[in-house]
Scaffold this motif. Sequence first.
Motif, PDB file in Angstrom:
ATOM      1  N   CYS A  15       0.850  -1.190   0.000  1.00  0.00           N
ATOM      2  CA  CYS A  15       0.000   0.000   0.000  1.00  0.00           C
ATOM      3  C   CYS A  15       0.887   1.243   0.000  1.00  0.00           C
ATOM      4  O   CYS A  15       1.746   1.405   0.842  1.00  0.00           O
ATOM      5  CB  CYS A  15      -0.922   0.011   1.198  1.00  0.00           C
ATOM      6  N   LYS A  17       0.027   4.196   0.548  1.00  0.00           N
ATOM      7  CA  LYS A  17      -0.361   5.192   1.553  1.00  0.00           C
ATOM      8  C   LYS A  17       0.195   4.825   2.926  1.00  0.00           C
ATOM      9  O   LYS A  17       0.785   5.654   3.596  1.00  0.00           O
ATOM     10  CB  LYS A  17      -1.884   5.267   1.597  1.00  0.00           C
ATOM     11  N   CYS A  18       0.018   3.560   3.336  1.00  0.00           N
ATOM     12  CA  CYS A  18       0.452   3.221   4.705  1.00  0.00           C
ATOM     13  C   CYS A  18       1.523   2.134   4.724  1.00  0.00           C
ATOM     14  O   CYS A  18       1.846   1.619   5.775  1.00  0.00           O
ATOM     15  CB  CYS A  18      -0.756   2.848   5.552  1.00  0.00           C
ATOM     16  N   CYS A  53      -6.727  -2.395   0.929  1.00  0.00           N
ATOM     17  CA  CYS A  53      -5.800  -2.357   2.071  1.00  0.00           C
ATOM     18  C   CYS A  53      -6.607  -2.424   3.364  1.00  0.00           C
ATOM     19  O   CYS A  53      -7.505  -1.614   3.572  1.00  0.00           O
ATOM     20  CB  CYS A  53      -4.979  -1.072   2.028  1.00  0.00           C
ATOM     21  N   GLU A  55      -5.726  -1.680   6.210  1.00  0.00           N
ATOM     22  CA  GLU A  55      -5.367  -0.590   7.127  1.00  0.00           C
ATOM     23  C   GLU A  55      -6.127   0.699   6.775  1.00  0.00           C
ATOM     24  O   GLU A  55      -6.771   1.296   7.621  1.00  0.00           O
ATOM     25  CB  GLU A  55      -3.853  -0.366   7.039  1.00  0.00           C
ATOM     26  N   CYS A  56      -6.015   1.104   5.495  1.00  0.00           N
ATOM     27  CA  CYS A  56      -6.576   2.414   5.134  1.00  0.00           C
ATOM     28  C   CYS A  56      -7.718   2.318   4.123  1.00  0.00           C
ATOM     29  O   CYS A  56      -8.359   3.307   3.829  1.00  0.00           O
ATOM     30  CB  CYS A  56      -5.482   3.322   4.583  1.00  0.00           C
ATOM     31  N   THR A  58      -7.703   1.802   0.886  1.00  0.00           N
ATOM     32  CA  THR A  58      -7.486   2.115  -0.532  1.00  0.00           C
ATOM     33  C   THR A  58      -7.434   0.821  -1.342  1.00  0.00           C
ATOM     34  O   THR A  58      -6.964  -0.205  -0.869  1.00  0.00           O
ATOM     35  CB  THR A  58      -6.159   2.863  -0.787  1.00  0.00           C
TER      36      THR A  58
HETATM   37 ZN   LIG Z   1      -3.144   1.303   3.202  1.00  0.00          ZN
END
Ligand SMILES: [Zn+2]
Length: 474
Positions: A15, A17-18, A53, A55-56, A58
């Motif tokens: 990912c 982003k994270c 994802c 986590e976030c 996306t």
């Molecule tokens: Zn993520």
Amino acid sequence: MPVKIHVQLFFERTCQKCRQLVRVMVHDYGELTPEEADRAFGLHDFTVYPLRCPECGTEEFPMHIVGVDALKNAEIFRTRIGTADLPVVGGDTPYAVVRSLEEMAEYERGLAKLADLFKEKETEFWKSFTSWAAEDWPNRLKELSKIELSLGLSAVGKPAPPEMSAAAHRQHALKLRDDEICVFWRAANRHLIEKEFLFDPPDFWNTEAWAREYGRERVLWVLLNFPLPEKLERWRTEKLAPLIKKKSGALWERVRQLGQALDKQRRRAEELSRTVFDLRQEIACLQEKLSAEREERHKLLAEVGKLRQAETPAERDRAKLDRYKALVKELQEETKRLYSLLPETVSKESVTEEPQTEAVTELPDPRETLSGKIVAAFGFAREPWRDSDAQILWHHGDKWDAEAERLAKEADVLVVLTRFCSHEAMWAAKEFAADTGKPVGFARGGGAESVLLAAQNAFRTAIPPCRTGPVRPA
Ligand SMILES: [Zn+2]
């Protein structure tokens, strides 16, 4: 008993982003021998879809396909999706190598024909392969490994002892008769033809590695002469470039250059697809931020709307009044504190000046406008004063007590005698006025005339409790 591996196939991406590793299992092959596994991979098509994802949230397409041995928890292979090694078919995907559905159908039709076509042309193929080898037999033998030599010799019934060197094998092979060469050559090359050229689809032919393993001249000949359905011809051309030596003639040089250009373009496409991946993820992050901010804005707007709806003018005024009252209370506290600091003797006389001017010139007779009104005057204790029109209730104004409150309630208008009234009582009177909306006036003198004039003035300049800004006398 052959060693078994438990193969699981995963889609994987990191990912942007994270930095979380996102992995989703696409297939569990169960326990297989390495050979079975190799075959199984070739038979499967998988639908590539965006991975979310955890986590976030996306979503983005996977970057790799990863084979894992579940028994050892070890990675067996890792291939980048959407490259020459693993093309993606159709759809709007961010990959470098994407084949259209038509291209793919054509490719598959070609593959389906491949085995039959080879069978059909096999005899002819081996015949010309052998005659090419026989033309320069000593040199052709140089490219054969010891195993290949030994397989060939066994096939013609002249096996060499295994402890014999490759060179000795070669010496044996050199003495073969023409009819033996045919059988020998076919047996020696069986692996190259059946396990490499026929086993892998042409787009996976690793001619560069094969050239190292089997000899460049031999692999080049097979590549140029291997029976291919027309639909797959383009792969022959593509796989040719890595085998061509520099300075091997103008035409070959041209083929080599074109192949290199093609390779360069493919690498460039892969780089671009990587950029596209990154940008898509970046865009996804920004869009998420944007939508969160939009949501926040909508929420705020909705709240403002609700407040606007809920607030009637009366409520707004009430709120404003409350604020004013709080301010007055604060000032009153401050005044009390300052007042307590002053010497006892001064306290009675020391009264602040009221900024508001008392007199308004050319007023009509106060008694006319105050007709029937009760005036509470703070600063002097006297008997109530009355004439035919107005009435004055007097209070000593030393402090705001129950009596002051009672008189203020009874009155229509309050008047503070600024030179006689205490700070405390003055502020309390102001607060009372703000509270009730009754006008409050200020008189410098102490007589009934002054009081009536101030009361009349207060009526004229009375500020409605909810109005803001300067208010002009009517
Ligand atoms: Zn993520």
